[in-house]
Design a protein around this motif. Structure first.
Motif, PDB file in Angstrom:
ATOM      1  N   HIS A  26       0.838  -1.210   0.000  1.00 42.92           N
ATOM      2  CA  HIS A  26       0.000   0.000   0.000  1.00 42.92           C
ATOM      3  C   HIS A  26       0.870   1.256   0.000  1.00 42.92           C
ATOM      4  O   HIS A  26       0.621   2.205  -0.746  1.00 42.92           O
ATOM      5  N   ALA A  27       1.888   1.275   0.851  1.00 40.18           N
ATOM      6  CA  ALA A  27       2.762   2.441   0.962  1.00 40.18           C
ATOM      7  C   ALA A  27       3.517   2.700  -0.344  1.00 40.18           C
ATOM      8  O   ALA A  27       3.626   3.851  -0.787  1.00 40.18           O
ATOM      9  N   SER A  28       4.017   1.653  -0.951  1.00 36.58           N
ATOM     10  CA  SER A  28       4.755   1.797  -2.198  1.00 36.58           C
ATOM     11  C   SER A  28       3.876   2.370  -3.302  1.00 36.58           C
ATOM     12  O   SER A  28       4.229   3.357  -3.948  1.00 36.58           O
ATOM     13  N   VAL A  29       2.728   1.760  -3.503  1.00 30.90           N
ATOM     14  CA  VAL A  29       1.826   2.197  -4.574  1.00 30.90           C
ATOM     15  C   VAL A  29       1.349   3.626  -4.334  1.00 30.90           C
ATOM     16  O   VAL A  29       1.366   4.464  -5.246  1.00 30.90           O
ATOM     17  N   GLU A  30       0.929   3.928  -3.123  1.00 30.83           N
ATOM     18  CA  GLU A  30       0.412   5.264  -2.819  1.00 30.83           C
ATOM     19  C   GLU A  30       1.483   6.329  -3.043  1.00 30.83           C
ATOM     20  O   GLU A  30       1.217   7.384  -3.614  1.00 30.83           O
ATOM     21  N   PRO A  89      -8.691   1.378  13.172  1.00 25.85           N
ATOM     22  CA  PRO A  89      -7.727   1.908  12.206  1.00 25.85           C
ATOM     23  C   PRO A  89      -6.387   2.231  12.877  1.00 25.85           C
ATOM     24  O   PRO A  89      -6.355   2.829  13.961  1.00 25.85           O
ATOM     25  N   THR A  90      -5.298   1.806  12.241  1.00 27.13           N
ATOM     26  CA  THR A  90      -3.968   1.890  12.834  1.00 27.13           C
ATOM     27  C   THR A  90      -2.942   2.320  11.788  1.00 27.13           C
ATOM     28  O   THR A  90      -2.856   1.722  10.715  1.00 27.13           O
ATOM     29  N   VAL A  91      -2.143   3.342  12.108  1.00 28.96           N
ATOM     30  CA  VAL A  91      -1.050   3.764  11.236  1.00 28.96           C
ATOM     31  C   VAL A  91       0.029   2.692  11.303  1.00 28.96           C
ATOM     32  O   VAL A  91       0.511   2.360  12.388  1.00 28.96           O
ATOM     33  N   THR A  92       0.396   2.159  10.145  1.00 31.86           N
ATOM     34  CA  THR A  92       1.316   1.021  10.098  1.00 31.86           C
ATOM     35  C   THR A  92       2.678   1.327   9.510  1.00 31.86           C
ATOM     36  O   THR A  92       3.685   0.789   9.961  1.00 31.86           O
ATOM     37  N   CYS A  93       2.710   2.144   8.453  1.00 29.85           N
ATOM     38  CA  CYS A  93       3.982   2.366   7.772  1.00 29.85           C
ATOM     39  C   CYS A  93       3.960   3.647   6.952  1.00 29.85           C
ATOM     40  O   CYS A  93       2.923   4.302   6.823  1.00 29.85           O
ATOM     41  N   LEU A  94       5.112   3.960   6.393  1.00 27.75           N
ATOM     42  CA  LEU A  94       5.301   5.190   5.632  1.00 27.75           C
ATOM     43  C   LEU A  94       6.100   4.883   4.378  1.00 27.75           C
ATOM     44  O   LEU A  94       7.166   4.270   4.452  1.00 27.75           O
ATOM     45  N   GLY A  95       5.583   5.304   3.245  1.00 29.97           N
ATOM     46  CA  GLY A  95       6.326   5.225   1.997  1.00 29.97           C
ATOM     47  C   GLY A  95       7.021   6.553   1.741  1.00 29.97           C
ATOM     48  O   GLY A  95       6.417   7.611   1.950  1.00 29.97           O
ATOM     49  N   ILE A  96       8.260   6.514   1.306  1.00 26.81           N
ATOM     50  CA  ILE A  96       9.018   7.715   0.961  1.00 26.81           C
ATOM     51  C   ILE A  96       9.610   7.512  -0.430  1.00 26.81           C
ATOM     52  O   ILE A  96      10.310   6.547  -0.682  1.00 26.81           O
ATOM     53  N   GLY A  97       9.315   8.447  -1.318  1.00 26.32           N
ATOM     54  CA  GLY A  97       9.844   8.393  -2.679  1.00 26.32           C
ATOM     55  C   GLY A  97       8.968   7.569  -3.601  1.00 26.32           C
ATOM     56  O   GLY A  97       7.852   7.210  -3.233  1.00 26.32           O
TER      57      GLY A  97
END
Length: 114
Positions: A26-30, A89-97
């Motif tokens: 999800h993080a990568s795609v978003e 609902p829970t914040v799980t990770c962060l995509g950067i770049g």
């Protein structure tokens, strides 16, 4: 000039491997959808490198996001919808770049790989 994408995952949630994989996806795609097309094209031409890093908890994840935003990096903070593993609902990770490796490393270079 090398490009990469980084996904930063919270360790305090004790997610199973499959859940981590889903949240990282999800993080990568978003993050890619929010990125400039020319940057994505350069990243793709280099094999779309992705690095998965870890942080201890939400506080550390938010600090990394703030630092990335200050450096004008594209970010995607992922909140799980609580349909399977989590009860709310829970914040799980962060995509950067994706972005230049050197630029991302100024934000995440101190973090350890999962």
């Amino acid at each position: 000039m090398n490009y990469k994408q980084v996904i930063v995952v919270r360790q305090d949630l004790k997610m199973p491997k499959g859940k981590i994989a889903s949240q990282c996806s999800h993080a990568s795609v978003e993050a890619v959808l929010k990125s400039e097309k020319v940057v994505v094209e350069k990243w793709r031409s280099q094999g779309m490198p992705k690095i998965i890093l870890k942080v201890a908890d939400l506080k550390e994840l938010i600090a990394v996001k703030a630092k990335a935003s200050k450096k004008k990096l594209t970010t995607a903070l992922i909140t799980d919808g609580a349909h399977t593993f989590f009860k709310e609902p829970t914040v799980t990770c962060l995509g950067i770049g994706p972005d230049l490796e050197e630029k991302i490393d100024t934000v995440t270079g101190h973090l350890k790989m999962m």
